[in-house]
Design a protein around this motif. Structure first.
Motif, PDB file in Angstrom:
ATOM      1  N   ARG A   1      25.063  38.212  -1.486  1.00  0.00           N
ATOM      2  CA  ARG A   1      23.728  37.640  -1.266  1.00  0.00           C
ATOM      3  C   ARG A   1      23.247  37.962   0.145  1.00  0.00           C
ATOM      4  O   ARG A   1      22.079  38.321   0.345  1.00  0.00           O
TER       5      ARG A   1
ATOM      6  N   GLN B   1      22.258  41.646   0.304  1.00  0.00           N
ATOM      7  CA  GLN B   1      20.951  41.906  -0.296  1.00  0.00           C
ATOM      8  C   GLN B   1      19.826  41.411   0.614  1.00  0.00           C
ATOM      9  O   GLN B   1      18.815  42.095   0.806  1.00  0.00           O
ATOM     10  N   ALA B   2      20.004  40.215   1.187  1.00  0.00           N
ATOM     11  CA  ALA B   2      18.975  39.645   2.047  1.00  0.00           C
ATOM     12  C   ALA B   2      18.739  40.500   3.291  1.00  0.00           C
ATOM     13  O   ALA B   2      17.622  40.556   3.815  1.00  0.00           O
TER      14      ALA B   2
ATOM     15  N   SER C   1      18.951  44.407  -6.047  1.00  0.00           N
ATOM     16  CA  SER C   1      17.660  43.771  -6.252  1.00  0.00           C
ATOM     17  C   SER C   1      17.750  42.289  -5.891  1.00  0.00           C
ATOM     18  O   SER C   1      18.819  41.785  -5.529  1.00  0.00           O
ATOM     19  N   ASN C   2      16.633  41.581  -6.010  1.00  0.00           N
ATOM     20  CA  ASN C   2      16.609  40.157  -5.665  1.00  0.00           C
ATOM     21  C   ASN C   2      17.579  39.339  -6.497  1.00  0.00           C
ATOM     22  O   ASN C   2      18.088  38.312  -6.039  1.00  0.00           O
ATOM     23  N   ARG C   3      17.840  39.762  -7.725  1.00  0.00           N
ATOM     24  CA  ARG C   3      18.753  39.005  -8.575  1.00  0.00           C
ATOM     25  C   ARG C   3      20.172  39.571  -8.570  1.00  0.00           C
ATOM     26  O   ARG C   3      21.014  39.175  -9.368  1.00  0.00           O
TER      27      ARG C   3
ATOM     28  N   ASP D   1      16.793  47.708 -10.995  1.00  0.00           N
ATOM     29  CA  ASP D   1      17.156  46.317 -11.286  1.00  0.00           C
ATOM     30  C   ASP D   1      18.236  46.256 -12.371  1.00  0.00           C
ATOM     31  O   ASP D   1      18.190  45.431 -13.270  1.00  0.00           O
TER      32      ASP D   1
END
Length: 384
Positions: free
Chosen positions: A239, A242-243, A271-273, A367
């Protein structure tokens, strides 16, 4: 009278070197015991940090030796509990020996004795990994590493069969290497890692008949976007990665199986997820053999056949377009507009690789959705 005085002095001069050796030996012994106590403290601090993150390391028995020039830590009946994973896992190994020279305690060299066994907590064995030789080297300290390398010879990975009654071979390799180091140009607040992975004669029958042939691979990559090296759960690490806009740059990758050669480069991220994003440029020599080994064109797209060059060509082409549209809506139009209809022309333009005819491909991830040129390959689930 003078002679009587000189004799004791000469005696003292004769024994002086022995006294110096004894004093130096005592100092060195004290230094060795101090160094071993520091090594024990460092290992204890590392274990405590790891335990807070759900990784608990224990030894059936632990000894420290190696006097006078090195520090040798031996851990027998190694047991690792991964309580933060779902489900929790238990990993066991027979023996680990870690050695450091007293004059260079920042270089640790270890040897692991297999087999290594993996199981869910309280459940039957899932995986068993064995090898003829496994060595690990670490530059830095366990709580602040600078470079890590691991080499394994004669690797053999077995997994429990689907029926649960026995074990079957999943993968093996004559040699496997993994190297990671802190890039010299990276900054403490933004560390950058250089990765290298090498496989020799790797066979993965668990992936199907094509993977039965030995594979050689040499992969180099750069990882950017890490915040620090503080130990943390994998989900938290991903996480944060990704951030921070983390990327894995595949700088060079070469794989060869028999006469099929593939090289690639590109960049991947999340990706965000937490699904894979990015693309790789892949060049393959011998792709015709690769398609045949995968079961032919019909295995890739059931019912699809390439058009014949002679009698009935236009009718066959129309049937091909219909088959393509059923496999991937709109794909028939792509082939109609291609100067040379056919699967290879559809995938990418021709090129050269190591003096051989090849084809250039684009492997894309959007994604988690993977596609090779215009052909979708499937969905990769999120990593967290």
């Amino acid at each position: 009278m003078t002679d009587a005085i000189l004799v004791p002095r000469r005696s003292r001069m004769i024994f002086a070197p022995f006294v110096v050796v004894i004093v130096l030996g005592a100092i060195w012994s004290a230094f060795w015991f101090y160094a071993t106590s520091q090594a024990q403290a460092t290992l204890a601090a590392w274990r405590e940090q790891e335990a807070k993150l759900g990784r608990i390391y224990t030894c059936g028995s632990q000894t420290i030796g190696g006097f006078p020039f090195r520090i040798e830590v031996r851990c027998a009946d190694v047991d690792v509990e991964l309580t933060a994973t779902q489900p929790p896992l238990n990993i066991k190994a027979k023996d680990i020996v870690v050695v450091a020279q007293v004059y260079d305690p920042t270089l640790l060299i270890g040897e692991v004795t297999g087999p290594l066994r993996v199981a869910e907590r309280g459940q039957p064995l899932l995986l068993s990994v064995d090898w003829t030789l496994a060595q690990v080297s670490l530059r830095g300290f366990p709580i602040a590493p600078q470079r890590l390398s691991m080499t394994m010879d004669g690797v053999h990975l077995d997994r429990r069969a689907a029926n649960g009654s026995a074990f079957e071979l999943f993968a093996k390799a004559s040699r496997a290497e993994f190297h990671v180091r802190l890039d010299p140009e990276s900054k403490p607040e933004k560390p950058v890692l250089d990765l290298a992975i090498r496989l020799s004669a790797a066979v993965i029958p668990g992936l199907g008949q094509f993977a039965n042939e030995p594979l050689d691979a040499d992969i180099g990559a750069v990882v950017r976007g890490l915040k620090n090296f503080a130990p943390k759960p994998t989900r938290v690490l991903l996480r944060e990665f990704q951030a921070e806009g983390g990327k894995v740059e595949i700088t060079s990758a070469r794989m060869q199986r028999a006469d099929v050669i593939a090289v690639s480069a590109g960049t991947l991220g999340l990706s965000n997820r937490g699904a894979v994003n990015g693309s790789l440029r892949v060049t393959v020599a011998g792709i015709e053999r690769l398609i045949d080994q995968l079961g032919g064109i019909e295995a890739l797209a059931p019912g699809l056949k390439l058009p014949e060059a002679k009698n009935g060509g236009s009718n066959n082409l129309d049937r091909l377009m219909g088959n393509l549209d059923r496999v991937v809506p709109g794909l028939g139009g792509v082939v109609r507009n291609n100067a040379t209809p056919g699967l290879l022309a559809l995938l990418g333009p021709p090129t050269q690789l190591e003096g051989r005819p090849a084809i250039a491909l684009a492997l894309r991830f959007d994604d988690g959705r993977a596609a090779l040129g215009p052909i979708p390959l499937g969905q990769i689930p999120p990593l967290y």
